[in-house]
Design a protein around this motif. Structure first.
Motif, PDB file in Angstrom:
ATOM      1  N   GLU A  95       9.258  -6.700  -8.150  1.00 27.61           N
ATOM      2  CA  GLU A  95       7.879  -6.281  -8.360  1.00 27.61           C
ATOM      3  C   GLU A  95       6.906  -7.433  -8.167  1.00 27.61           C
ATOM      4  OE1 GLU A  95       8.626  -2.668 -11.600  1.00 27.61           O
ATOM      5  OE2 GLU A  95       8.507  -4.752 -12.274  1.00 27.61           O
ATOM      6  N   ASN A  96       7.324  -8.635  -8.550  1.00 30.37           N
ATOM      7  CA  ASN A  96       6.482  -9.806  -8.343  1.00 30.37           C
ATOM      8  C   ASN A  96       6.329 -10.119  -6.864  1.00 30.37           C
ATOM      9  OD1 ASN A  96       5.392 -11.575 -10.706  1.00 30.37           O
ATOM     10  ND2 ASN A  96       7.357 -10.775 -11.464  1.00 30.37           N
ATOM     11  N   ILE A  97       7.431 -10.026  -6.121  1.00 32.91           N
ATOM     12  CA  ILE A  97       7.386 -10.362  -4.698  1.00 32.91           C
ATOM     13  C   ILE A  97       6.437  -9.436  -3.949  1.00 32.91           C
ATOM     14  CG2 ILE A  97       8.729 -10.353  -2.551  1.00 32.91           C
ATOM     15  CD1 ILE A  97      11.115 -11.372  -4.154  1.00 32.91           C
ATOM     16  N   VAL A  98       6.497  -8.144  -4.243  1.00 29.37           N
ATOM     17  CA  VAL A  98       5.708  -7.164  -3.471  1.00 29.37           C
ATOM     18  C   VAL A  98       4.438  -6.746  -4.212  1.00 29.37           C
ATOM     19  CG1 VAL A  98       7.738  -6.306  -2.266  1.00 29.37           C
ATOM     20  CG2 VAL A  98       7.053  -5.225  -4.406  1.00 29.37           C
ATOM     21  N   LEU A  99       3.942  -7.627  -5.091  1.00 32.55           N
ATOM     22  CA  LEU A  99       2.761  -7.289  -5.884  1.00 32.55           C
ATOM     23  C   LEU A  99       1.567  -6.924  -5.007  1.00 32.55           C
ATOM     24  CD1 LEU A  99       1.344  -7.084  -8.612  1.00 32.55           C
ATOM     25  CD2 LEU A  99       0.934  -9.552  -8.512  1.00 32.55           C
ATOM     26  N   VAL A 100       1.282  -7.743  -3.995  1.00 26.84           N
ATOM     27  CA  VAL A 100       0.147  -7.443  -3.121  1.00 26.84           C
ATOM     28  C   VAL A 100       0.420  -6.171  -2.322  1.00 26.84           C
ATOM     29  CG1 VAL A 100      -1.283  -8.287  -1.224  1.00 26.84           C
ATOM     30  CG2 VAL A 100      -0.513  -9.875  -2.999  1.00 26.84           C
ATOM     31  N   GLY A 101       1.671  -5.970  -1.936  1.00 20.31           N
ATOM     32  CA  GLY A 101       2.026  -4.738  -1.238  1.00 20.31           C
ATOM     33  C   GLY A 101       1.759  -3.510  -2.091  1.00 20.31           C
ATOM     34  N   THR A 102       1.991  -3.642  -3.401  1.00 18.27           N
ATOM     35  CA  THR A 102       1.681  -2.537  -4.311  1.00 18.27           C
ATOM     36  C   THR A 102       0.185  -2.261  -4.308  1.00 18.27           C
ATOM     37  OG1 THR A 102       3.576  -3.093  -5.721  1.00 18.27           O
ATOM     38  CG2 THR A 102       1.837  -1.738  -6.698  1.00 18.27           C
ATOM     39  N   LEU A 103      -0.631  -3.327  -4.327  1.00 20.75           N
ATOM     40  CA  LEU A 103      -2.087  -3.157  -4.291  1.00 20.75           C
ATOM     41  C   LEU A 103      -2.530  -2.528  -2.973  1.00 20.75           C
ATOM     42  CD1 LEU A 103      -3.142  -6.593  -5.847  1.00 20.75           C
ATOM     43  CD2 LEU A 103      -3.057  -4.367  -6.992  1.00 20.75           C
ATOM     44  N   LEU A 104      -1.767  -2.805  -1.919  1.00 22.96           N
ATOM     45  CA  LEU A 104      -2.087  -2.238  -0.602  1.00 22.96           C
ATOM     46  C   LEU A 104      -1.458  -0.858  -0.410  1.00 22.96           C
ATOM     47  CD1 LEU A 104      -1.635  -5.445   1.603  1.00 22.96           C
ATOM     48  CD2 LEU A 104      -3.780  -4.394   0.857  1.00 22.96           C
ATOM     49  N   LYS A 105      -0.824  -0.345  -1.493  1.00 23.75           N
ATOM     50  CA  LYS A 105      -0.256   1.009  -1.509  1.00 23.75           C
ATOM     51  C   LYS A 105       0.896   1.185  -0.516  1.00 23.75           C
ATOM     52  CE  LYS A 105      -4.581   3.035  -3.185  1.00 23.75           C
ATOM     53  NZ  LYS A 105      -4.154   2.856  -4.583  1.00 23.75           N
ATOM     54  N   TRP A 106       1.777   0.164  -0.472  1.00 19.83           N
ATOM     55  CA  TRP A 106       2.999   0.321   0.301  1.00 19.83           C
ATOM     56  C   TRP A 106       3.864   1.402  -0.341  1.00 19.83           C
ATOM     57  CZ3 TRP A 106       5.160  -5.307   1.298  1.00 19.83           C
ATOM     58  CH2 TRP A 106       4.283  -5.981   2.167  1.00 19.83           C
ATOM     59  N   GLN A 108       7.512   3.002  -1.623  1.00 21.01           N
ATOM     60  CA  GLN A 108       8.622   2.395  -2.349  1.00 21.01           C
ATOM     61  C   GLN A 108       9.666   1.851  -1.380  1.00 21.01           C
ATOM     62  OE1 GLN A 108       8.457   1.965  -5.631  1.00 21.01           O
ATOM     63  NE2 GLN A 108      10.344   0.752  -5.518  1.00 21.01           N
ATOM     64  N   GLU A 109       9.885   2.572  -0.282  1.00 15.14           N
ATOM     65  CA  GLU A 109      10.864   2.139   0.717  1.00 15.14           C
ATOM     66  C   GLU A 109      10.413   0.843   1.386  1.00 15.14           C
ATOM     67  OE1 GLU A 109       9.588   5.185   0.512  1.00 15.14           O
ATOM     68  OE2 GLU A 109      11.359   6.235  -0.288  1.00 15.14           O
ATOM     69  N   GLU A 110       9.120   0.735   1.681  1.00 12.85           N
ATOM     70  CA  GLU A 110       8.587  -0.481   2.294  1.00 12.85           C
ATOM     71  C   GLU A 110       8.740  -1.675   1.359  1.00 12.85           C
ATOM     72  OE1 GLU A 110       4.935   0.680   5.229  1.00 12.85           O
ATOM     73  OE2 GLU A 110       4.656   1.183   3.116  1.00 12.85           O
ATOM     74  N   LYS A 111       8.451  -1.473   0.097  1.00 10.98           N
ATOM     75  CA  LYS A 111       8.555  -2.565  -0.880  1.00 10.98           C
ATOM     76  C   LYS A 111      10.011  -3.000  -1.061  1.00 10.98           C
ATOM     77  CE  LYS A 111       6.079  -0.366  -4.028  1.00 10.98           C
ATOM     78  NZ  LYS A 111       5.333  -0.068  -5.285  1.00 10.98           N
ATOM     79  N   GLU A 112      10.905  -2.014  -1.122  1.00 12.53           N
ATOM     80  CA  GLU A 112      12.324  -2.323  -1.292  1.00 12.53           C
ATOM     81  C   GLU A 112      12.847  -3.129  -0.108  1.00 12.53           C
ATOM     82  OE1 GLU A 112      15.838  -1.920  -3.632  1.00 12.53           O
ATOM     83  OE2 GLU A 112      13.894  -0.972  -4.056  1.00 12.53           O
ATOM     84  N   ALA A 113      12.510  -2.687   1.085  1.00 15.06           N
ATOM     85  CA  ALA A 113      13.000  -3.357   2.292  1.00 15.06           C
ATOM     86  C   ALA A 113      12.433  -4.768   2.410  1.00 15.06           C
ATOM     87  CB  ALA A 113      12.631  -2.530   3.520  1.00 15.06           C
ATOM     88  N   ARG A 114      11.135  -4.917   2.114  1.00 12.42           N
ATOM     89  CA  ARG A 114      10.516  -6.232   2.239  1.00 12.42           C
ATOM     90  C   ARG A 114      11.071  -7.215   1.217  1.00 12.42           C
ATOM     91  NH1 ARG A 114       8.938  -9.895   5.643  1.00 12.42           N
ATOM     92  NH2 ARG A 114       6.979 -10.960   5.158  1.00 12.42           N
TER      93      ARG A 114
END
Length: 384
Positions: A95-106, A108-114
């Motif tokens: 969750e920390n790694i993809v924090l900005v991705g969460t703000l950009l509304k990625w 769940q699959e995109e966040k997991e893969a990244r």
């Protein structure tokens, strides 16, 4: 490309914190801003993502003035790493790694893969993605802070003394990892530090500041060979060997191609016999492909010979290594700081390419000071 054009930052009408700054940073360049406390280096960096607003002048990213961009969108497009790391303690590593991705509304699959893609860049297992920051060491936490800055694949990353709070060994390791990552990913880096050794090791360009102004900028070798004034010379320090012998800059220029090795599955009896024959007190341990696995020495063998029979059962795997293109000045400082008697040189596949000993460094220093009139004989021991 990042450009500062006549940039000034003044607080409450007082003396400028940054005064008429002009510098161009090319795409893919690693630039270190360095200088004494209060010189304006951190202020300069924070103006790039508008945490501080410039009083006068222009800051352009790819020709576009940052004042014309939404500050929130601007910050989300720029990676940012700080000394305090700033991981969210209630969030997992993923969750920390993809924090900005969460703000950009990625998704769940995109966040997991990244997250999975990034964690492998710093040689941490995927299982760490489900851990929380307090379960990680300081060095591991800083790795996650770097990955968070890389998550959205930004072309520009700002780093404010990111390794300053770490112990010297962890700091050395992270510096090497990040420099390698930067080259592989072709990121533009603005790196603020007060450590000249760190700047010399990492930077393509060093910008030295004093009292809000640039005193000198250039490549590490340019600055070492031709300091602009006494301030720069004092700030660099007179103890760096490259100033004495500027033509010798990399490990490959001084390493020896001969080293004494042992195989992983070799018996301790045979290994100690080779030590006796070659008059050395340690052996580098390799596999059948000459890949370095670790080392053994007489102390390790003396402590374990009654309970082990094979080299691989007792070898120490935590071994400091360098590459042939590693900077010699950096290697020297590491050897002295660690008290190392020698350091193995490895290629990109971690196969042994050579070794640097204190004796080889003594040769270089001798030739630098007194010339080639006499030879310093290389001792027969691998460790001196």
């Amino acid at each position: 490309m990042l450009e500062f054009k006549h940039v000034t930052k003044r607080y409450s009408g007082g003396k400028p914190a940054v005064n008429d700054l002009n510098v161009t940073i090319e795409k893919g360049e690693f630039v270190c801003f360095i200088g004494p406390s209060g010189c304006g280096k951190t202020t300069t960096m924070k103006m790039v993502n508008r945490l501080h607003e410039a009083t006068n002048g222009e800051i352009l990213i790819d020709g576009k003035d940052i004042k014309d961009q939404d500050p929130v969108k601007l910050r989300r497009s720029i990676g940012y790493v700080i000394q305090q790391i700033g991981l969210m303690p209630h969030m997992t590593v993923k969750e920390n790694i993809v924090l900005v991705g969460t703000l950009l509304k990625w998704s769940q699959e995109e966040k997991e893969a990244r997250a999975k893609e990034l964690i492998h860049l710093v040689d941490l297992p995927e299982a760490y993605l489900d851990k929380y920051p307090h379960e990680l060491s300081g060095g591991q936490q800083q790795r996650i802070g770097v990955l968070r800055a890389l998550a959205t694949n930004p072309p520009l990353i700002l780093m404010d003394e990111p390794f300053g709070a770490l112990d010297p060994i962890t700091r050395d390791t992270l510096q090497e990892e990040f420099k390698k990552l930067q080259k592989e990913l072709d990121k533009t880096i603005i790196f603020v530090t007060h450590d000249m050794d760190e700047a010399l090791k990492l930077a393509d360009k060093i910008v030295i500041m004093k009292d809000g102004e640039i005193v000198q900028s250039g490549s590490p070798d340019e600055i070492l060979r031709s300091p602009a004034n006494q301030f720069v010379e004092d700030f660099i320090g007179k103890d760096r060997l490259i100033q004495g012998q500027p033509d010798v800059t990399t490990v490959g220029q001084v390493m020896s191609g001969s080293q004494v090795t042992a195989q992983e599955d070799e018996s301790l009896k045979d290994a100690i016999g080779r030590m006796r024959e070659k008059r050395v007190d340690s052996l580098l341990v390799v596999d059948e492909n000459n890949v370095l696995k670790g080392y053994i020495d007489v102390e390790i063998i003396n402590s374990n010979y009654k309970k082990a029979s094979l080299v691989r059962e007792v070898m120490e795997t935590n071994l400091f290594t360098v590459r042939q293109d590693s900077l010699l000045r950096d290697t020297i400082h590491k050897m002295l700081r660690r008290g190392a008697k020698y350091v193995p040189v490895v290629d990109e596949d971690h196969r042994i390419a050579g070794i640097v000993t204190r004796a080889s460094l003594a040769d270089m220093v001798y030739d630098t000071i007194w010339g080639d009139g006499l030879e310093v004989e290389e001792p027969i021991a691998q460790s001196v």
